[in-house]
Design an enzyme around this catalytic site. Structure first.
Site, PDB file in Angstrom:
ATOM      1  N   ARG A 165       0.903  13.625  13.916  1.00 17.64           N
ATOM      2  CA  ARG A 165       1.294  13.608  12.505  1.00 17.64           C
ATOM      3  C   ARG A 165       1.727  14.985  11.965  1.00 17.64           C
ATOM      4  O   ARG A 165       1.116  15.523  11.019  1.00 17.64           O
ATOM      5  CB  ARG A 165       0.193  12.975  11.645  1.00 17.64           C
ATOM      6  CG  ARG A 165      -0.298  11.650  12.238  1.00 17.64           C
ATOM      7  CD  ARG A 165      -1.017  10.798  11.258  1.00 17.64           C
ATOM      8  NE  ARG A 165      -0.115  10.086  10.372  1.00 17.64           N
ATOM      9  CZ  ARG A 165      -0.468   9.081   9.577  1.00 17.64           C
ATOM     10  NH1 ARG A 165      -1.712   8.685   9.550  1.00 17.64           N
ATOM     11  NH2 ARG A 165       0.400   8.484   8.802  1.00 17.64           N
ATOM     12  N   ARG A 175      -9.224   0.199   3.403  1.00 11.46           N
ATOM     13  CA  ARG A 175      -8.341   1.240   2.882  1.00 11.46           C
ATOM     14  C   ARG A 175      -6.985   0.622   2.528  1.00 11.46           C
ATOM     15  O   ARG A 175      -6.276   1.139   1.672  1.00 11.46           O
ATOM     16  CB  ARG A 175      -8.105   2.324   3.945  1.00 11.46           C
ATOM     17  CG  ARG A 175      -9.273   3.266   4.124  1.00 11.46           C
ATOM     18  CD  ARG A 175      -8.890   4.412   5.033  1.00 11.46           C
ATOM     19  NE  ARG A 175      -7.573   4.906   4.663  1.00 11.46           N
ATOM     20  CZ  ARG A 175      -6.731   5.504   5.484  1.00 11.46           C
ATOM     21  NH1 ARG A 175      -7.062   5.720   6.737  1.00 11.46           N
ATOM     22  NH2 ARG A 175      -5.544   5.906   5.070  1.00 11.46           N
ATOM     23  N   LYS A 205       0.829  -1.219   0.000  1.00 10.82           N
ATOM     24  CA  LYS A 205       0.000   0.000   0.000  1.00 10.82           C
ATOM     25  C   LYS A 205       0.855   1.258   0.000  1.00 10.82           C
ATOM     26  O   LYS A 205       0.644   2.173  -0.793  1.00 10.82           O
ATOM     27  CB  LYS A 205      -0.918   0.000   1.235  1.00 10.82           C
ATOM     28  CG  LYS A 205      -1.528   1.361   1.542  1.00 10.82           C
ATOM     29  CD  LYS A 205      -2.439   1.338   2.732  1.00 10.82           C
ATOM     30  CE  LYS A 205      -1.911   1.834   4.029  1.00 10.82           C
ATOM     31  NZ  LYS A 205      -1.613   3.233   4.218  1.00 10.82           N
ATOM     32  N   ASN A 206       1.813   1.302   0.922  1.00  7.55           N
ATOM     33  CA  ASN A 206       2.543   2.560   1.082  1.00  7.55           C
ATOM     34  C   ASN A 206       3.556   2.837  -0.037  1.00  7.55           C
ATOM     35  O   ASN A 206       4.067   3.941  -0.141  1.00  7.55           O
ATOM     36  CB  ASN A 206       3.179   2.630   2.483  1.00  7.55           C
ATOM     37  CG  ASN A 206       2.100   2.832   3.543  1.00  7.55           C
ATOM     38  OD1 ASN A 206       0.976   3.240   3.228  1.00  7.55           O
ATOM     39  ND2 ASN A 206       2.413   2.535   4.796  1.00  7.55           N
ATOM     40  N   ASP A 243       3.211  -0.343  11.977  1.00  9.23           N
ATOM     41  CA  ASP A 243       1.960  -0.748  11.321  1.00  9.23           C
ATOM     42  C   ASP A 243       1.568  -2.194  11.647  1.00  9.23           C
ATOM     43  O   ASP A 243       0.440  -2.600  11.374  1.00  9.23           O
ATOM     44  CB  ASP A 243       2.069  -0.550   9.798  1.00  9.23           C
ATOM     45  CG  ASP A 243       2.286   0.913   9.437  1.00  9.23           C
ATOM     46  OD1 ASP A 243       2.014   1.777  10.290  1.00  9.23           O
ATOM     47  OD2 ASP A 243       2.736   1.190   8.310  1.00  9.23           O
ATOM     48  N   CYS A 253      -5.056   7.877   9.105  1.00  6.69           N
ATOM     49  CA  CYS A 253      -5.435   7.314  10.402  1.00  6.69           C
ATOM     50  C   CYS A 253      -5.157   8.292  11.534  1.00  6.69           C
ATOM     51  O   CYS A 253      -4.149   8.994  11.527  1.00  6.69           O
ATOM     52  CB  CYS A 253      -4.677   6.014  10.636  1.00  6.69           C
ATOM     53  SG  CYS A 253      -5.193   4.699   9.533  1.00  6.69           S
TER      54      CYS A 253
HETATM   55  N1  EPU Z   1       7.219  13.309  11.979  1.00  3.79           N
HETATM   56  C1  EPU Z   1       7.540  14.597  12.378  1.00  3.79           C
HETATM   57  N2  EPU Z   1       7.528  15.589  11.444  1.00  3.79           N
HETATM   58  C2  EPU Z   1       7.239  15.337  10.134  1.00  3.79           C
HETATM   59  C3  EPU Z   1       6.911  14.029   9.742  1.00  3.79           C
HETATM   60  C4  EPU Z   1       6.908  13.028  10.681  1.00  3.79           C
HETATM   61  O1  EPU Z   1       7.819  14.839  13.559  1.00  3.79           O
HETATM   62  O2  EPU Z   1       7.257  16.293   9.337  1.00  3.79           O
HETATM   63  C5  EPU Z   1       7.247  12.220  12.986  1.00  3.79           C
HETATM   64  C6  EPU Z   1       5.879  11.589  13.179  1.00  3.79           C
HETATM   65  O3  EPU Z   1       5.149  12.267  14.167  1.00  3.79           O
HETATM   66  C7  EPU Z   1       6.245  10.169  13.591  1.00  3.79           C
HETATM   67  C8  EPU Z   1       7.549   9.897  12.836  1.00  3.79           C
HETATM   68  O4  EPU Z   1       8.052  11.182  12.457  1.00  3.79           O
HETATM   69  O5  EPU Z   1       6.513  10.110  14.958  1.00  3.79           O
HETATM   70  C9  EPU Z   1       7.407   9.040  11.604  1.00  3.79           C
HETATM   71  O6  EPU Z   1       6.444   9.595  10.733  1.00  3.79           O
HETATM   72  P1  EPU Z   1       6.497   9.346   9.155  1.00  3.79           P
HETATM   73  O7  EPU Z   1       6.599  10.667   8.497  1.00  3.79           O
HETATM   74  O8  EPU Z   1       7.519   8.303   8.865  1.00  3.79           O
HETATM   75  O9  EPU Z   1       5.057   8.741   8.890  1.00  3.79           O
HETATM   76  P2  EPU Z   1       4.094   9.048   7.678  1.00  3.79           P
HETATM   77  O10 EPU Z   1       4.854   9.325   6.438  1.00  3.79           O
HETATM   78  O11 EPU Z   1       3.039  10.015   8.090  1.00  3.79           O
HETATM   79  C10 EPU Z   1       4.029   6.554   6.878  1.00  3.79           C
HETATM   80  C11 EPU Z   1       2.973   5.538   6.608  1.00  3.79           C
HETATM   81  C12 EPU Z   1       2.343   5.078   7.916  1.00  3.79           C
HETATM   82  C13 EPU Z   1       3.436   4.510   8.827  1.00  3.79           C
HETATM   83  C14 EPU Z   1       4.573   5.536   8.996  1.00  3.79           C
HETATM   84  C15 EPU Z   1       5.755   4.976   9.766  1.00  3.79           C
HETATM   85  C16 EPU Z   1       2.159   6.209   4.438  1.00  3.79           C
HETATM   86  C17 EPU Z   1       1.075   6.783   3.634  1.00  3.79           C
HETATM   87  N3  EPU Z   1       1.953   6.127   5.741  1.00  3.79           N
HETATM   88  O12 EPU Z   1       3.371   7.631   7.533  1.00  3.79           O
HETATM   89  O13 EPU Z   1       1.456   4.030   7.566  1.00  3.79           O
HETATM   90  O14 EPU Z   1       2.902   4.218  10.089  1.00  3.79           O
HETATM   91  O15 EPU Z   1       5.045   5.959   7.699  1.00  3.79           O
HETATM   92  O16 EPU Z   1       6.255   3.839   9.138  1.00  3.79           O
HETATM   93  O17 EPU Z   1       3.176   5.770   3.896  1.00  3.79           O
HETATM   94  C18 EPU Z   1      -0.388   2.612   7.810  1.00  3.79           C
HETATM   95  O18 EPU Z   1      -0.082   2.112   6.723  1.00  3.79           O
HETATM   96  O19 EPU Z   1      -1.245   2.101   8.591  1.00  3.79           O
HETATM   97  C19 EPU Z   1       0.288   3.836   8.242  1.00  3.79           C
HETATM   98  C20 EPU Z   1      -0.168   4.608   9.201  1.00  3.79           C
END
Ligand code: EPU
Length: 453
Positions: free
Chosen positions: A128, A414, A28-29, A322, A123
């Protein structure tokens, strides 16, 4: 696919050990990063092994509303032709359905020098923040502001730069890669995310003519190809279209592996990259599971009650956040006390209250769930609050005594293709309940629960 058809509940009569073979789909991601990446090209790309999930449908809805043509040559492939892409503001309602709509920031900024996209949804698992995305875009020379819930980006030129991420972020790493591909000069992302889908994206971008090295390590270098003379933006895609097949989804695989252990079954999970599953395999072995790995499949067997284990989530190659929620469900019936700590998301324990309804003995303190394993769960009506919470409740229902009704199953869909069919194929007793409010059908919450089987 109409989203409405997904709304509803799933009835599970638990206690059946899962047995047989199940095939995992595309990640998915990765899919939700590669689809917007295809918009960086001047011509069409074909992406294969695309999962049929509603997050992909939402993405297609967004980009077609922006002039992109999307066809499905086969059920699991997409041909994306961005020739007609116009820089419009996508509907806030669709953008808010998923997190990955934030990749449009990087893509539109690179293509048009300007982007206006609403804040993403996804989610509800923590705050976030997006500061690292904006830090990256600003380093490349863009102005970035958030006004009235809309992220507004603007740049006359994008120029490569060194960017140190203060936290390891998958989303920020990918977004900066997308924007930096068309910039002038070299971008170096330090403390980058190493997740396999970052590598998958880099491979796709390179096939499109980009120059990305180091993906999969914590330093990713992108030699921008310069989207116009002197770094000035031009609105035609500067890369060429390419063909690419998405890597398997390790979280879908992990969910089946965990369910196999939870039901004390014997399941072969096919179409996996075993290396990507290392943290899952290691933890499940600690519970007492017998796991055989062979090329692109794993066989997971469990006899008897699992042992308690401690789990701490971390960025790849750590235990994936995840998979934390399904793992918590499994550990709720383990022998002994387990501690599960989520270091990535501060609010990813919303499934715990629902597991308690099923008899689990779990206390959450801060980011840690302390799980005193009970001998068995008992079926109850529970509700998914987010995608992986829903997966956790399916696992709980599969091992519980009696019938469980999981509501909010559309959240699970989703990110999991045909989850109901796949579990049924493994012998699970699952039944889709009519949508609430459907004429002539009893609402899911009024269903009389059967006694245990
Ligand atoms: N973070 C920050 N600032 C930012 C971005 C992130 O502080 O600008 C922090 C977040 O608060 C978190 C950590 O960094 O503590 C990691 O966040 P990341 O940016 O890696 O997460 P994301 O890109 O929002 C993706 C996946 C999530 C998965 C996370 C971690 C997608 C669309 N989503 O989210 O997937 O949990 O990486 O691996 O790729 C899921 O599939 O169920 C899901 C939630």
């Amino acid at each position: 696919m109409g989203r409405h058809s997904l709304v509803g509940g799933l009835s599970i009569v638990g206690g059946v050990p899962l047995q047989g073979r199940v095939r995992v789909g595309g990640r998915k991601n990765s899919a939700v990063a590669l689809i917007p990446a295809a918009l960086l090209a001047a011509g069409p790309s074909t992406i294969d092994n695309v999962p049929r999930i509603s997050d992909v449908d939402s993405y297609i809805e967004i980009i077609t509303s922006m002039g992109v043509t999307v066809d499905r040559p086969t059920p699991h492939s997409l041909r994306i032709d961005p020739t007609g892409l116009i820089n419009s503001v996508p509907s806030t309602e669709v953008v808010r359905r998923l997190r990955a709509s934030y990749y449009l920031w990087g893509v539109l900024l690179a293509r048009f020098g300007e982007a206006e996209v609403g804040m993403p949804g996804g989610c509800d698992i923590g705050q976030r923040p997006i500061d690292q995305h904006l830090k990256g875009f600003r380093a490349l020379g863009a102005e970035a502001v958030i006004e009235h819930g809309v992220v507004k980006l603007k740049a006359r030129r994008l120029v490569g730069a060194p960017i140190y991420l203060d936290v390891v972020s998958v989303g920020a790493t990918i977004n900066i890669m997308l924007a930096a591909c068309l910039a002038e000069g070299t971008t170096v992302i330090e403390n980058a995310a190493k997740e396999p889908h970052v590598v998958d994206l880099a491979n796709f971008l390179n096939a499109m003519g980009a120059r990305v090295v180091g993906a999969g390590t914590d330093v990713v270098k992108i030699k921008g190809i310069g989207s116009g003379s002197g770094g000035r933006i031009r609105s035609t895609g500067a890369l060429r279209g390419a063909d690419h097949a998405i890597i398997p989804d390790e979280i879908e695989a992990a969910t089946f592996m965990v369910a196999a252990v939870a039901t004390r079954g014997d399941v072969v999970v096919e179409n996996v990259i075993t290396k990507h599953l290392d943290p899952i395999t290691a933890k499940l072995r600690e519970t007492g599971a017998d796991i055989e790995e062979n090329g692109d499949w794993v066989r997971v067997r469990m006899a008897g009650r699992p042992k308690a284990v401690n789990v701490k989530t971390a960025a790849y190659p750590g235990f994936p956040t995840d998979a934390q929620q399904p793992m918590t469900a499994l550990l709720s019936t383990a022998e002994g006390t387990s501690m599960v700590t989520d270091t990535i998301w501060e609010a990813r324990f919303k499934h715990v209250g629902e597991l308690q309804r099923m008899g689990a003995d779990i206390k959450v303190e801060g980011r840690t769930a302390i799980i005193n394993g009970v001998e068995r769960l008992s079926g109850a009506e529970v509700e998914a609050t987010d995608l992986r919470a829903g997966a956790a409740l399916l696992v709980a229902g599969l091992m519980a005594e009696g019938e469980t009704v999981v509501k909010g199953i559309e959240l699970v869909e989703r990110g999991y293709e045909g989850i109901e069919q796949k579990f049924c194929q493994l012998g699970a007793q699952l039944e889709r309940l009519p949508d609430e409010g459907d004429e002539g059908s009893a609402p899911a919450q009024l269903r009389v629960l059967k006694s245990g089987s």
